[in-house]
Write a protein that holds these residues in place. Structure first.
Motif, PDB file in Angstrom:
ATOM      1  N   SER A   1       4.751   0.229  -3.072  1.00  0.00           N
ATOM      2  CA  SER A   1       4.341   0.002  -4.555  1.00  0.00           C
ATOM      3  C   SER A   1       3.772   1.202  -5.102  1.00  0.00           C
ATOM      4  CB  SER A   1       3.430  -1.126  -4.572  1.00  0.00           C
ATOM      5  OG  SER A   1       2.223  -0.850  -3.879  1.00  0.00           O
ATOM      6  N   GLU A   2       3.052   1.913  -4.272  1.00  0.00           N
ATOM      7  CA  GLU A   2       2.437   3.330  -4.907  1.00  0.00           C
ATOM      8  C   GLU A   2       3.174   4.681  -4.844  1.00  0.00           C
ATOM      9  OE1 GLU A   2      -1.237   3.489  -2.680  1.00  0.00           O
ATOM     10  OE2 GLU A   2      -2.012   1.828  -3.085  1.00  0.00           O
ATOM     11  N   GLY A   3       4.457   4.324  -4.313  1.00  0.00           N
ATOM     12  CA  GLY A   3       5.427   5.294  -4.490  1.00  0.00           C
ATOM     13  C   GLY A   3       5.413   6.401  -3.358  1.00  0.00           C
ATOM     14  N   ARG A   4       4.961   5.936  -2.181  1.00  0.00           N
ATOM     15  CA  ARG A   4       4.962   6.805  -1.099  1.00  0.00           C
ATOM     16  C   ARG A   4       6.345   6.499  -0.318  1.00  0.00           C
ATOM     17  NH1 ARG A   4      -0.743   7.274   1.230  1.00  0.00           N
ATOM     18  NH2 ARG A   4      -1.937   6.625  -0.309  1.00  0.00           N
TER      19      ARG A   4
ATOM     20  N   SER B   1      -4.205  -6.313  -2.927  1.00  0.00           N
ATOM     21  CA  SER B   1      -4.174  -5.689  -4.380  1.00  0.00           C
ATOM     22  C   SER B   1      -5.419  -4.926  -4.323  1.00  0.00           C
ATOM     23  CB  SER B   1      -4.542  -7.033  -5.384  1.00  0.00           C
ATOM     24  OG  SER B   1      -5.191  -7.613  -5.155  1.00  0.00           O
TER      25      SER B   1
ATOM     26  N   ASP C   1      -2.252   6.386   6.729  1.00  0.00           N
ATOM     27  CA  ASP C   1      -2.485   6.496   5.243  1.00  0.00           C
ATOM     28  C   ASP C   1      -2.389   5.100   4.608  1.00  0.00           C
ATOM     29  OD1 ASP C   1      -2.627   9.215   5.529  1.00  0.00           O
ATOM     30  OD2 ASP C   1      -0.870   9.659   4.277  1.00  0.00           O
ATOM     31  N   VAL C   2      -1.666   4.197   5.357  1.00  0.00           N
ATOM     32  CA  VAL C   2      -1.788   2.608   4.809  1.00  0.00           C
ATOM     33  C   VAL C   2      -2.214   1.566   5.706  1.00  0.00           C
ATOM     34  CG1 VAL C   2       0.094   3.532   2.999  1.00  0.00           C
ATOM     35  CG2 VAL C   2       0.666   2.617   5.417  1.00  0.00           C
TER      36      VAL C   2
ATOM     37  N   ALA D   1      -8.240  -1.707  -2.859  1.00  0.00           N
ATOM     38  CA  ALA D   1      -8.301  -0.512  -2.179  1.00  0.00           C
ATOM     39  C   ALA D   1      -8.025  -0.622  -0.550  1.00  0.00           C
ATOM     40  CB  ALA D   1      -9.341   0.228  -2.526  1.00  0.00           C
ATOM     41  N   ARG D   2      -7.769   0.430   0.001  1.00  0.00           N
ATOM     42  CA  ARG D   2      -7.497   0.275   1.522  1.00  0.00           C
ATOM     43  C   ARG D   2      -8.970  -0.083   2.182  1.00  0.00           C
ATOM     44  NH1 ARG D   2      -7.055   5.391   4.705  1.00  0.00           N
ATOM     45  NH2 ARG D   2      -7.249   4.741   6.865  1.00  0.00           N
TER      46      ARG D   2
ATOM     47  N   ARG E   1       0.619  -1.351  -0.006  1.00  0.00           N
ATOM     48  CA  ARG E   1       0.036   0.161  -0.124  1.00  0.00           C
ATOM     49  C   ARG E   1       0.837   1.283  -0.097  1.00  0.00           C
ATOM     50  NH1 ARG E   1      -4.287  -1.892   4.391  1.00  0.00           N
ATOM     51  NH2 ARG E   1      -5.518  -3.290   3.097  1.00  0.00           N
ATOM     52  N   ALA E   2       2.112   1.121   0.303  1.00  0.00           N
ATOM     53  CA  ALA E   2       2.876   2.530   0.494  1.00  0.00           C
ATOM     54  C   ALA E   2       3.948   2.468  -0.635  1.00  0.00           C
ATOM     55  CB  ALA E   2       3.633   2.663   2.003  1.00  0.00           C
TER      56      ALA E   2
ATOM     57  N   THR F   1       5.505   8.616   5.119  1.00  0.00           N
ATOM     58  CA  THR F   1       4.234   8.588   5.124  1.00  0.00           C
ATOM     59  C   THR F   1       3.649   8.198   6.466  1.00  0.00           C
ATOM     60  OG1 THR F   1       4.179   7.806   2.679  1.00  0.00           O
ATOM     61  CG2 THR F   1       2.275   7.158   4.043  1.00  0.00           C
TER      62      THR F   1
END
Length: 148
Positions: free
Chosen positions: A58-61, A144, A69-70, A146-147, A55-56, A65
């Protein structure tokens, strides 16, 4: 066997305003894969090594962070006086490898993981059955999607 006999009692907590770097560092230091997230004396989520990776990162966070948020907010749990057999069936059904353990007053008292069960000879059959159910692809807690 009751959950309280197999669970890990020494549980470290993090806050939602801490960073994923802090969570990852604590996980590495303690050699664990998840941490309960606590705010105002209440468990509000769980952060796992998988949350950080999927969630972080792989999404470029970045490492700054906030955990909030994750983290997973839909926290499943079990009671310390439940039977291990009942809880491991539930773990297989909902496809989770670990559950926070609360007492009947809903106070966090531990964490039950498949690892806890795998090292306890009297619970190894239940751990194996839970792992089979957990290992099925997809499901409600698939990373895979959404949160939660």
């Amino acid at each position: 066997m009751k959950v309280k006999e197999a669970m890990t009692r020494d549980v470290r907590l993090v806050r939602p305003d801490q960073t994923i770097r802090e969570a990852a560092h604590l996980m590495a230091e303690l050699d664990i894969g998840c941490l309960p997230v606590e705010e105002n004396d209440k468990m509000v989520g769980m952060i796992t090594d998988r949350d950080i990776a999927v969630r972080a990162i792989s999404e470029g966070r970045g490492p700054q962070t906030p955990i909030r948020d994750v983290m997973s907010t839909d926290v499943k749990y079990c009671y310390d006086d439940q039977s291990v057999e009942e809880v491991t069936r539930n773990m297989a059904d909902i496809r989770v490898r670990r559950l926070p353990v609360v007492n009947r007053s809903k106070r966090l008292v531990g964490i039950l993981s498949l690892g806890d069960l795998a090292v306890d000879e009297s619970a190894q059959d239940e751990a194996g059955e839970a792992l089979c159910g957990i290992s099925r692809p997809g499901g409600e807690h698939s990373q895979s999607s959404a949160r939660h």
